[in-house]
Every structure is written in C-alpha cells, then in structure tokens.
Design a protein around this motif. Sequence first.
Motif, short mmCIF file in Angstrom:
data_model
loop_
_atom_site.label_atom_id
_atom_site.label_comp_id
_atom_site.label_asym_id
_atom_site.label_seq_id
_atom_site.Cartn_x
_atom_site.Cartn_y
_atom_site.Cartn_z
N VAL A 26 40.40 22.78 30.29
CA VAL A 26 40.67 21.59 31.10
C VAL A 26 41.43 22.05 32.34
O VAL A 26 42.60 22.43 32.27
CB VAL A 26 41.47 20.54 30.32
CG1 VAL A 26 41.74 19.32 31.20
CG2 VAL A 26 40.74 20.13 29.05
N ALA A 27 40.74 22.02 33.48
CA ALA A 27 41.31 22.58 34.70
C ALA A 27 42.08 21.55 35.52
O ALA A 27 43.10 21.88 36.14
CB ALA A 27 40.19 23.18 35.57
N GLU A 28 41.60 20.29 35.52
CA GLU A 28 42.25 19.25 36.33
C GLU A 28 42.17 17.92 35.61
O GLU A 28 41.17 17.60 34.98
CB GLU A 28 41.57 19.11 37.70
CG GLU A 28 41.63 20.35 38.58
CD GLU A 28 40.91 20.14 39.91
OE1 GLU A 28 40.94 19.00 40.42
OE2 GLU A 28 40.30 21.11 40.40
N PRO A 52 48.75 12.41 32.79
CA PRO A 52 47.79 13.52 32.82
C PRO A 52 47.94 14.48 31.66
O PRO A 52 46.94 14.96 31.11
CB PRO A 52 48.08 14.19 34.17
CG PRO A 52 48.56 13.06 35.04
CD PRO A 52 49.39 12.21 34.12
N ASP A 53 49.17 14.76 31.24
CA ASP A 53 49.38 15.69 30.13
C ASP A 53 48.83 15.12 28.82
O ASP A 53 48.22 15.84 28.02
CB ASP A 53 50.86 16.00 29.96
CG ASP A 53 51.38 16.97 31.02
OD1 ASP A 53 50.55 17.61 31.70
OD2 ASP A 53 52.61 17.07 31.18
N GLU A 54 49.03 13.81 28.60
CA GLU A 54 48.53 13.19 27.38
C GLU A 54 47.01 13.09 27.38
O GLU A 54 46.36 13.29 26.35
CB GLU A 54 49.17 11.81 27.19
CG GLU A 54 50.60 11.84 26.73
CD GLU A 54 50.72 12.44 25.34
OE1 GLU A 54 50.21 11.83 24.38
OE2 GLU A 54 51.30 13.54 25.21
N VAL A 55 46.44 12.76 28.53
CA VAL A 55 44.98 12.72 28.64
C VAL A 55 44.40 14.11 28.41
O VAL A 55 43.40 14.28 27.70
CB VAL A 55 44.53 12.16 30.00
CG1 VAL A 55 43.02 12.27 30.17
CG2 VAL A 55 44.96 10.70 30.14
N LYS A 56 45.04 15.12 28.98
CA LYS A 56 44.58 16.50 28.79
C LYS A 56 44.63 16.88 27.32
O LYS A 56 43.68 17.49 26.79
CB LYS A 56 45.46 17.46 29.60
CG LYS A 56 45.04 18.92 29.44
CD LYS A 56 45.95 19.85 30.25
CE LYS A 56 45.51 21.30 30.08
NZ LYS A 56 46.40 22.24 30.81
N ALA A 57 45.70 16.50 26.62
CA ALA A 57 45.81 16.83 25.20
C ALA A 57 44.70 16.15 24.40
O ALA A 57 44.15 16.73 23.46
CB ALA A 57 47.18 16.41 24.68
N ASN A 58 44.34 14.93 24.78
CA ASN A 58 43.26 14.22 24.09
C ASN A 58 41.92 14.92 24.30
O ASN A 58 41.15 15.11 23.37
CB ASN A 58 43.18 12.78 24.58
CG ASN A 58 41.95 12.05 24.07
OD1 ASN A 58 40.92 12.03 24.74
ND2 ASN A 58 42.05 11.49 22.88
#
Length: 287
Positions: A26-28, A52-58
């Motif tokens: 996940v780059a962005e 953004p961090d939580e969406v990235k973790a998902n």
Amino acid sequence: MSDNEEDLHIIEAVGRSKIIIRNGNVAEVSVSRLRNCPLAKKFARPVNDITPDEVKANIEHRMDSWGMCTPHRKISGTVDFVGFGASELISSGILSGSLDAAVLACDGAGTVIVTKPEMVQGIGGRMSGLVSTSPHHDEMDRIEQAGGIILDRAKATIDPILGVAKAYKKGFTRVAVTVASADAAVTIRTQFPDAFIFGVHMSGITEEDANKIVGVADIVTACASKWIWQIAGAKALLQAGTAVPVFAITKQGRQLILDKIALSDRPVLVSGSKLPVYGPELPDPLL
C-alpha cells in the motif's frame, strides 16, 4: 505481466479514500471525506476511526487474508459479509436461477463474467471500488479454469459495457452487472434493455448522476450518498437495511432481494413504510 511492468492497482474505499497499491504494498492512502461509517466498523478488520493509517491497515488485512491485489487472490467464497450487498444478492440470484451470469470488476483481472455463486461472492464480497488494476495472469487462469470469462487478459481492462456485450454474445440471457458510472449504466440500459443493473460505489455522486443511475438501475446501494438516499429512497419499491441500505427501484430488483431473504435462515423484519427509512447510525457526513 512482464518483469519490467509495474504492478499497480487503484481502489477507492471508505468514503472514496483513494488507495494506491504498488508492487504488493500500500503506497498511498488519501484522507477520506467520511468521519464515520457503520459498515466500515463491521469489516473483518474494522475501521472505527477513519484515518489514512486505519484505512491502510484494513487494506493490508484484505491483502494478507485473501490476497486482494496479489497474484494469489482468492476467487471463491461462500460467506456473506453484509446482508444485502451486491455480490450477496447477485450470487443469490444465480443460485435461485433468476440470473445466469454476472459482470464484475476484479482486481488482477479487470472485467470478468462469472456464472457460479461462489465466484461472485469470492470476487466481489470484500472488493471496494476498483478504479484500475494490473493483470495477474495466474489469477486469470484460475478464473477461467473455474468457468469464468476474462474481458481483456492483456490489460485487465475494466469496462462493464463491453463485459455485458460479451456476456450476451456468449449466450447468457439473464445478465447482472455492477456499475459505478451513471453514464455507463445509461448506455447498458439503452443497448441491453434486459440487463440487471446494480449501481455500486455511490458515495460522492452528483445529483445529476444520481438521477441518471436511479433512472436505469434495478438496485442501487446508498453508500454515503445523500443524493442516492434522497432520490432512490423516494422512488424505491423496497429498502433493505437502514444504515447503508440498498434500494430496489424495479420489480426485478425487489424480487432479487426477496429471493435472497427466502434463501436465508436469518430473521427479517418486514414493515410497510414511506421510504427512505433512516437508521440511528448513518455514514457521516452523507456526501
């Protein structure tokens, strides 16, 4: 894909947060326009605080658990992730015989035509709004070996219009398609009057486009769209759910939802009401 090509996938999730997955990472992740989403709280890896961090973790959880945007992506599944999601309803329609093919967008494969309920759910059950994708030929091979049809093996093109055309050309007559573009939905309805159109990924849609897609779709998901809530809600024959519902606009759409209920062992409340009915917790804000 060749060794010198970049493996790139762009999806939108949780209120049109734009996620770029490059070469397996996940780059962005852009900032979502949503502050709260009751559906996101029910994900396998919940997103309670929409950052953004939580969406990235998902997204990373989806990649790790079922291979989203990777060559080893799972393509079959039987678990319902939501009660009345697009893949859940379409797979139920194929199981009951009211539909015989589904045109879907699949990461790593682009537009695909599938005829097995478990493939509809495996491909669409945990998929968010797919903007573009890179071809994963091993995954495409597995889809084809399981009876699926790939629209474009070379580029993994996403084109629901061409997908529906190919489905009819292959001899299918009860074709369902998931569509995120209002203009594409209008074109499909014009060219293929009998197609079953399921409007998805509606968050942030304009009032004009909401009117267009509600005018031609059989079912639309409300997502976090204030216009779909208002326009589809007022026109709907049936609403399934009250937090992030789907609205059946046509009798065919209503029947698909009723068929899903008939196949399920889950208890259901049926109550006549003026629509839409808003639940106690909604996406915030409606976009």
